[in-house]
Design a protein around this motif. Structure first.
Motif, PDB file in Angstrom:
ATOM      1  N   LYS A 164      -5.070   8.505   4.465  1.00 27.06           N
ATOM      2  CA  LYS A 164      -5.646   7.287   5.044  1.00 27.06           C
ATOM      3  C   LYS A 164      -6.408   7.584   6.344  1.00 27.06           C
ATOM      4  N   GLU A 165      -5.939   8.593   7.078  1.00 26.30           N
ATOM      5  CA  GLU A 165      -6.558   8.923   8.357  1.00 26.30           C
ATOM      6  C   GLU A 165      -8.030   9.314   8.215  1.00 26.30           C
ATOM      7  N   VAL A 166      -8.400   9.925   7.100  1.00 28.67           N
ATOM      8  CA  VAL A 166      -9.768  10.436   6.954  1.00 28.67           C
ATOM      9  C   VAL A 166     -10.703   9.396   6.343  1.00 28.67           C
ATOM     10  N   LEU A 167     -10.176   8.236   5.990  1.00 32.32           N
ATOM     11  CA  LEU A 167     -10.999   7.207   5.358  1.00 32.32           C
ATOM     12  C   LEU A 167     -11.744   6.381   6.391  1.00 32.32           C
ATOM     13  N   ALA A 168     -13.020   6.177   6.137  1.00 32.79           N
ATOM     14  CA  ALA A 168     -13.852   5.387   7.041  1.00 32.79           C
ATOM     15  C   ALA A 168     -13.522   3.902   6.906  1.00 32.79           C
ATOM     16  N   PRO A 169     -13.832   3.105   7.922  1.00 34.98           N
ATOM     17  CA  PRO A 169     -13.659   1.648   7.804  1.00 34.98           C
ATOM     18  C   PRO A 169     -14.385   1.119   6.565  1.00 34.98           C
ATOM     19  N   GLY A 170     -13.745   0.170   5.908  1.00 35.46           N
ATOM     20  CA  GLY A 170     -14.303  -0.365   4.669  1.00 35.46           C
ATOM     21  C   GLY A 170     -13.821   0.358   3.432  1.00 35.46           C
ATOM     22  N   SER A 171     -13.130   1.489   3.611  1.00 38.38           N
ATOM     23  CA  SER A 171     -12.583   2.214   2.463  1.00 38.38           C
ATOM     24  C   SER A 171     -11.472   1.412   1.804  1.00 38.38           C
ATOM     25  N   ALA A 172     -11.234   1.700   0.534  1.00 40.88           N
ATOM     26  CA  ALA A 172     -10.214   0.985  -0.220  1.00 40.88           C
ATOM     27  C   ALA A 172      -9.044   1.899  -0.574  1.00 40.88           C
ATOM     28  N   LEU A 173      -7.847   1.366  -0.478  1.00 49.38           N
ATOM     29  CA  LEU A 173      -6.649   2.027  -0.982  1.00 49.38           C
ATOM     30  C   LEU A 173      -6.169   1.224  -2.178  1.00 49.38           C
ATOM     31  N   ILE A 174      -6.112   1.878  -3.336  1.00 51.34           N
ATOM     32  CA  ILE A 174      -5.721   1.230  -4.589  1.00 51.34           C
ATOM     33  C   ILE A 174      -4.456   1.929  -5.066  1.00 51.34           C
ATOM     34  N   LEU A 175      -3.374   1.171  -5.234  1.00 50.28           N
ATOM     35  CA  LEU A 175      -2.067   1.801  -5.411  1.00 50.28           C
ATOM     36  C   LEU A 175      -1.209   1.014  -6.392  1.00 50.28           C
ATOM     37  N   THR A 176      -0.485   1.740  -7.230  1.00 48.93           N
ATOM     38  CA  THR A 176       0.592   1.130  -8.012  1.00 48.93           C
ATOM     39  C   THR A 176       1.858   1.938  -7.787  1.00 48.93           C
ATOM     40  N   HIS A 177       2.992   1.275  -7.953  1.00 46.45           N
ATOM     41  CA  HIS A 177       4.285   1.925  -7.666  1.00 46.45           C
ATOM     42  C   HIS A 177       5.351   1.323  -8.573  1.00 46.45           C
ATOM     43  N   GLY A 178       6.168   2.175  -9.151  1.00 45.28           N
ATOM     44  CA  GLY A 178       7.251   1.725 -10.015  1.00 45.28           C
ATOM     45  C   GLY A 178       8.334   1.001  -9.231  1.00 45.28           C
ATOM     46  N   THR A 179       8.989   0.059  -9.909  1.00 44.38           N
ATOM     47  CA  THR A 179      10.080  -0.680  -9.276  1.00 44.38           C
ATOM     48  C   THR A 179      11.084  -1.118 -10.327  1.00 44.38           C
ATOM     49  N   GLY A 180      12.331  -1.191  -9.916  1.00 49.42           N
ATOM     50  CA  GLY A 180      13.362  -1.779 -10.757  1.00 49.42           C
ATOM     51  C   GLY A 180      13.807  -3.121 -10.213  1.00 49.42           C
ATOM     52  N   GLU A 181      13.116  -3.574  -9.166  1.00 46.72           N
ATOM     53  CA  GLU A 181      13.504  -4.797  -8.467  1.00 46.72           C
ATOM     54  C   GLU A 181      13.433  -6.023  -9.361  1.00 46.72           C
ATOM     55  N   ARG A 242       7.675 -11.052 -15.662  1.00 45.41           N
ATOM     56  CA  ARG A 242       7.915 -10.155 -14.532  1.00 45.41           C
ATOM     57  C   ARG A 242       9.049  -9.172 -14.822  1.00 45.41           C
ATOM     58  N   GLU A 243      10.041  -9.627 -15.569  1.00 47.98           N
ATOM     59  CA  GLU A 243      11.185  -8.776 -15.888  1.00 47.98           C
ATOM     60  C   GLU A 243      10.774  -7.597 -16.768  1.00 47.98           C
ATOM     61  N   GLU A 244       9.667  -7.738 -17.489  1.00 45.42           N
ATOM     62  CA  GLU A 244       9.206  -6.672 -18.380  1.00 45.42           C
ATOM     63  C   GLU A 244       8.299  -5.669 -17.678  1.00 45.42           C
ATOM     64  N   ILE A 245       7.879  -5.997 -16.471  1.00 50.39           N
ATOM     65  CA  ILE A 245       6.980  -5.120 -15.728  1.00 50.39           C
ATOM     66  C   ILE A 245       7.789  -4.299 -14.731  1.00 50.39           C
ATOM     67  N   ALA A 246       7.544  -3.008 -14.728  1.00 50.80           N
ATOM     68  CA  ALA A 246       8.307  -2.119 -13.848  1.00 50.80           C
ATOM     69  C   ALA A 246       7.433  -1.537 -12.753  1.00 50.80           C
ATOM     70  N   GLY A 247       6.468  -2.318 -12.273  1.00 53.55           N
ATOM     71  CA  GLY A 247       5.609  -1.784 -11.234  1.00 53.55           C
ATOM     72  C   GLY A 247       4.837  -2.846 -10.472  1.00 53.55           C
ATOM     73  N   TYR A 248       4.510  -2.510  -9.222  1.00 56.33           N
ATOM     74  CA  TYR A 248       3.675  -3.350  -8.368  1.00 56.33           C
ATOM     75  C   TYR A 248       2.291  -2.726  -8.239  1.00 56.33           C
ATOM     76  N   ALA A 249       1.314  -3.566  -7.925  1.00 53.94           N
ATOM     77  CA  ALA A 249      -0.048  -3.094  -7.701  1.00 53.94           C
ATOM     78  C   ALA A 249      -0.634  -3.792  -6.494  1.00 53.94           C
ATOM     79  N   GLY A 250      -1.547  -3.116  -5.830  1.00 55.48           N
ATOM     80  CA  GLY A 250      -2.224  -3.716  -4.691  1.00 55.48           C
ATOM     81  C   GLY A 250      -3.519  -2.991  -4.371  1.00 55.48           C
ATOM     82  N   VAL A 251      -4.430  -3.691  -3.736  1.00 53.63           N
ATOM     83  CA  VAL A 251      -5.702  -3.140  -3.267  1.00 53.63           C
ATOM     84  C   VAL A 251      -5.885  -3.611  -1.832  1.00 53.63           C
ATOM     85  N   ALA A 252      -6.301  -2.711  -0.954  1.00 48.44           N
ATOM     86  CA  ALA A 252      -6.505  -3.077   0.443  1.00 48.44           C
ATOM     87  C   ALA A 252      -7.696  -2.331   1.008  1.00 48.44           C
TER      88      ALA A 252
END
Length: 256
Positions: A164-181, A242-252
């Motif tokens: 993240k440190e090397v990304l210029a302003p306006g850059s996007a972070l696109i991420l998914t992550h597994g969860t059992g929550e 939601r119970e069938e999905i084992a992951g979160y997603a986000g874009v920032a």
């Protein structure tokens, strides 16, 4: 996306570099199995099948994750044909297959790096990265189905922060992550145990924990949500619970 972006992607890689082994499961090849692909081996199929027994929706959830990701270079170069894309993985089979099949737009460029996500300097400083990615301009960093393979002891937030440190302003972070929550705790524990028995550690994190990976960036609506709820496109997304999905997603986006 109207402007010309650089792209860097990591999709489902294992947490550490390994030699070519087909007799032990690999998370990228298990992911391929969930998607109905053919780039997997008996050990991968056996481990993945045990997960499917516990969570029958695992293939559908993986497809939702894949729809969220898209085919990175195709999406990027459809929007801006001269986009540059660098993929990173540490499974020789995945890399060889990808190199054989990938076709870039004539105006754009793509490259693959055989590297470990845990070693940011080897990726940021790689010649392919220097040749293709201009970090003075907005870059889309995709970290998809990966961080849940990094234990807390590896400090995944600190590793991600280096990128993240090397990304210029306006850059996007696109991420998914597994969860059992979102699922039955006993099922979540059994899935985690299945990965552990296969020699693969997997860490379930809560929505709040996943959201912290976006610190310093402004989340795009609808924020961090179950993967199938992030601007659903397919009828299958609307049908899943939601119970069938084992992951979160986000874009920032990185703040200016």
């Amino acid at each position: 996306m109207s402007e010309n972006w650089n792209w860097a992607a990591s999709d489902g890689s294992a947490p550490s570099k390994i030699d070519l082994r087909t007799d032990i499961p690999h998370p990228a090849r298990m992911y391929d199995f969930y998607l109905g692909g053919k780039d997997n081996f008996a050990a991968d199929r056996a481990a993945a099948a045990r997960v499917v027994e516990l969570l029958p929706s695992a293939p559908a959830g993986s497809r939702a994750n894949r729809r969220f990701l898209g085919h990175t270079h195709e999406v990027a170069q459809a929007a801006a044909p001269d986009s540059h894309v660098v993929y990173v993985d540490n499974d020789p089979i995945v890399l060889a297959h990808a190199r054989a099949l990938l076709t870039s737009a004539p105006e754009g460029r793509t490259a693959y790096i055989d590297a470990d996500f845990n070693d940011p300097e080897s990726i940021i400083g790689a010649q392919q990265t220097k040749d293709l990615i201009d970090f003075s301009r907005p870059v889309a960093l995709l970290v998809v189905a990966l961080l849940h393979f990094l234990p807390d002891s590896a400090d995944p937030a600190a590793v991600l922060d280096r990128y993240k440190e090397v990304l210029a302003p306006g850059s996007a972070l696109i991420l998914t992550h597994g969860t059992g929550e979102l699922m039955d705790p006993e099922v979540a524990a059994a899935i985690s145990s299945t990965y552990t028995q296969a020699g693969l550690n997997i860490v379930s994190r809560t929505r709040a924990q996943v959201q912290r990976f976006f610190d310093g960036f402004d989340l795009v609506e609808p924020g961090v949500v179950p993967v199938h709820e992030w601007r659903p496109e397919a009828e299958e997304d609307f049908a899943m619970t939601r119970e069938e999905i084992a992951g979160y997603a986000g874009v920032a986006l990185r703040r200016g």
